[in-house]
Design a protein around this motif. Structure first.
Motif, PDB file in Angstrom:
ATOM      1  N   ASN A  61       0.578  -1.248   0.142  1.00  0.00           N
ATOM      2  CA  ASN A  61       0.224  -0.231  -0.414  1.00  0.00           C
ATOM      3  C   ASN A  61       0.520   1.369   0.181  1.00  0.00           C
ATOM      4  OD1 ASN A  61      -3.208  -1.128   0.787  1.00  0.00           O
ATOM      5  ND2 ASN A  61      -1.350  -2.745   1.794  1.00  0.00           N
ATOM      6  N   VAL A  62       1.373   1.414  -0.523  1.00  0.00           N
ATOM      7  CA  VAL A  62       2.741   2.697  -0.943  1.00  0.00           C
ATOM      8  C   VAL A  62       2.041   4.057  -1.044  1.00  0.00           C
ATOM      9  CG1 VAL A  62       4.492   1.464  -1.422  1.00  0.00           C
ATOM     10  CG2 VAL A  62       2.760   1.758  -3.100  1.00  0.00           C
ATOM     11  N   GLN A  63       0.852   3.848  -1.749  1.00  0.00           N
ATOM     12  CA  GLN A  63      -0.105   4.668  -2.176  1.00  0.00           C
ATOM     13  C   GLN A  63      -0.641   5.162  -0.291  1.00  0.00           C
ATOM     14  OE1 GLN A  63       0.238   7.376  -4.403  1.00  0.00           O
ATOM     15  NE2 GLN A  63       1.252   5.606  -5.106  1.00  0.00           N
ATOM     16  N   ALA A  64      -0.654   5.031   0.416  1.00  0.00           N
ATOM     17  CA  ALA A  64      -1.247   5.576   2.394  1.00  0.00           C
ATOM     18  C   ALA A  64      -0.285   6.149   2.986  1.00  0.00           C
ATOM     19  CB  ALA A  64      -1.340   3.513   2.694  1.00  0.00           C
ATOM     20  N   HIS A  65      -1.010   6.280   3.730  1.00  0.00           N
ATOM     21  CA  HIS A  65      -0.334   7.270   4.193  1.00  0.00           C
ATOM     22  C   HIS A  65       0.400   6.853   5.730  1.00  0.00           C
ATOM     23  CE1 HIS A  65       0.643  12.122   5.185  1.00  0.00           C
ATOM     24  NE2 HIS A  65       0.513  11.418   5.988  1.00  0.00           N
ATOM     25  N   LEU A  66       0.998   7.032   6.760  1.00  0.00           N
ATOM     26  CA  LEU A  66       1.253   6.867   7.830  1.00  0.00           C
ATOM     27  C   LEU A  66       0.211   8.074   9.358  1.00  0.00           C
ATOM     28  CD1 LEU A  66       2.381   4.843   9.720  1.00  0.00           C
ATOM     29  CD2 LEU A  66       5.008   5.372   9.130  1.00  0.00           C
ATOM     30  N   PHE A  67      -0.441   7.735  10.089  1.00  0.00           N
ATOM     31  CA  PHE A  67       0.071   8.328  11.096  1.00  0.00           C
ATOM     32  C   PHE A  67       0.274   7.806  12.353  1.00  0.00           C
ATOM     33  CE2 PHE A  67      -3.978   8.505   7.880  1.00  0.00           C
ATOM     34  CZ  PHE A  67      -3.714  10.072   7.743  1.00  0.00           C
ATOM     35  N   LEU A  68       1.148   8.385  12.825  1.00  0.00           N
ATOM     36  CA  LEU A  68       1.926   8.126  14.551  1.00  0.00           C
ATOM     37  C   LEU A  68       1.140   9.297  15.305  1.00  0.00           C
ATOM     38  CD1 LEU A  68       5.630   7.831  12.556  1.00  0.00           C
ATOM     39  CD2 LEU A  68       3.503   6.207  13.036  1.00  0.00           C
ATOM     40  N   ASN A  69       0.920   8.184  16.478  1.00  0.00           N
ATOM     41  CA  ASN A  69       1.077   8.581  17.359  1.00  0.00           C
ATOM     42  C   ASN A  69       1.581  10.502  17.864  1.00  0.00           C
ATOM     43  OD1 ASN A  69      -0.480   9.545  20.250  1.00  0.00           O
ATOM     44  ND2 ASN A  69      -1.940   7.681  19.767  1.00  0.00           N
ATOM     45  N   GLY A  70       1.574  11.104  18.485  1.00  0.00           N
ATOM     46  CA  GLY A  70       2.152  11.954  19.108  1.00  0.00           C
ATOM     47  C   GLY A  70       2.897  11.863  20.034  1.00  0.00           C
ATOM     48  N   HIS A  71       1.735  11.144  20.946  1.00  0.00           N
ATOM     49  CA  HIS A  71       1.982  11.317  22.133  1.00  0.00           C
ATOM     50  C   HIS A  71       3.504  10.101  22.326  1.00  0.00           C
ATOM     51  CE1 HIS A  71      -1.119  14.287  24.092  1.00  0.00           C
ATOM     52  NE2 HIS A  71      -2.012  13.815  22.723  1.00  0.00           N
ATOM     53  N   ILE A  72       3.697   9.684  22.558  1.00  0.00           N
ATOM     54  CA  ILE A  72       4.932   8.492  22.537  1.00  0.00           C
ATOM     55  C   ILE A  72       5.675   8.872  21.872  1.00  0.00           C
ATOM     56  CG2 ILE A  72       4.974   6.210  21.183  1.00  0.00           C
ATOM     57  CD1 ILE A  72       2.239   5.642  20.192  1.00  0.00           C
ATOM     58  N   THR A  73       7.134   8.878  22.459  1.00  0.00           N
ATOM     59  CA  THR A  73       7.911   9.391  22.067  1.00  0.00           C
ATOM     60  C   THR A  73       8.969   8.680  21.188  1.00  0.00           C
ATOM     61  OG1 THR A  73       8.931   9.369  24.779  1.00  0.00           O
ATOM     62  CG2 THR A  73      10.442   8.896  22.991  1.00  0.00           C
ATOM     63  N   TYR A  74       9.263   9.913  19.810  1.00  0.00           N
ATOM     64  CA  TYR A  74      10.244   9.936  19.082  1.00  0.00           C
ATOM     65  C   TYR A  74      10.545   8.420  18.959  1.00  0.00           C
ATOM     66  CZ  TYR A  74      11.743  11.362  14.737  1.00  0.00           C
ATOM     67  OH  TYR A  74      12.254  11.130  13.251  1.00  0.00           O
ATOM     68  N   SER A  75      11.881   8.404  19.414  1.00  0.00           N
ATOM     69  CA  SER A  75      12.712   7.183  19.535  1.00  0.00           C
ATOM     70  C   SER A  75      11.587   6.360  19.495  1.00  0.00           C
ATOM     71  CB  SER A  75      13.146   6.982  21.317  1.00  0.00           C
ATOM     72  OG  SER A  75      12.491   6.771  22.372  1.00  0.00           O
ATOM     73  N   TYR A  76      10.523   5.948  20.188  1.00  0.00           N
ATOM     74  CA  TYR A  76      10.305   4.586  19.469  1.00  0.00           C
ATOM     75  C   TYR A  76       9.284   4.811  18.075  1.00  0.00           C
ATOM     76  CZ  TYR A  76      10.162   3.685  23.782  1.00  0.00           C
ATOM     77  OH  TYR A  76      11.002   2.495  25.739  1.00  0.00           O
ATOM     78  N   LEU A  77       8.513   5.988  17.582  1.00  0.00           N
ATOM     79  CA  LEU A  77       8.286   6.013  16.243  1.00  0.00           C
ATOM     80  C   LEU A  77       9.683   6.260  14.748  1.00  0.00           C
ATOM     81  CD1 LEU A  77       5.892   9.322  17.421  1.00  0.00           C
ATOM     82  CD2 LEU A  77       5.063   6.327  17.430  1.00  0.00           C
TER      83      LEU A  77
END
Length: 148
Positions: A61-77
């Protein structure tokens, strides 16, 4: 301009445009459930390494978009960001000050795909164990307490 239209115009100016399904959008990090390819909980994102199923679905799904939770520390994201960048998948880190979703990652399209099973599920493989194969701590004590 009528009073109702004027009120609506002022409301949009103060609070932004009305959104469809705001609770669903908060939960799925600004997108809708019907668009989601896969969703991981925060706990799953915090695990060491990248989930192989996520990279497989990113490839598909290369046309998809990845949403990441900003409440998680960046090192995990960052591990998921690197995987998205390898595939030229756009990503957004979403931080909602009023709501912390239990989801940590959502891979979604900009249109409905209505995928039924969107959650990563690790079902343990259960194999039957015979009684004589068990080698627990107390298994050796039986010979000391047998009658006979």
């Amino acid at each position: 301009m009528s009073n109702s239209k004027l009120d609506e115009y002022l409301q949009q100016g103060m609070y932004g445009a009305k959104q469809t399904k705001p609770d669903e959008r908060r939960r799925f990090l600004t997108t809708l459930r019907e668009r989601v390819v896969i969703a991981l909980t925060q706990a799953q994102v915090l695990k060491k390494g990248v989930e192989p199923e996520v990279t497989k679905l990113m490839d598909e799904n290369v046309q998809a978009h990845l949403f990441l939770n900003g409440h998680i520390t960046y090192s995990y994201l960052s591990k998921y960001i690197k995987e998205a960048e390898k595939r030229n998948i756009e990503f957004t880190i979403v931080t909602n000050k009023d709501y912390d979703s239990e989801l940590g990652l959502v891979l979604a399209h900009d249109h409905a795909i209505d995928k039924e099973d969107i959650y990563l599920s690790k079902k343990p493989v259960v194999t039957p164990v015979q009684m004589d194969e068990k080698k627990g701590f107390f298994s050796g004590l039986g010979k000391w307490f047998r009658k006979g």
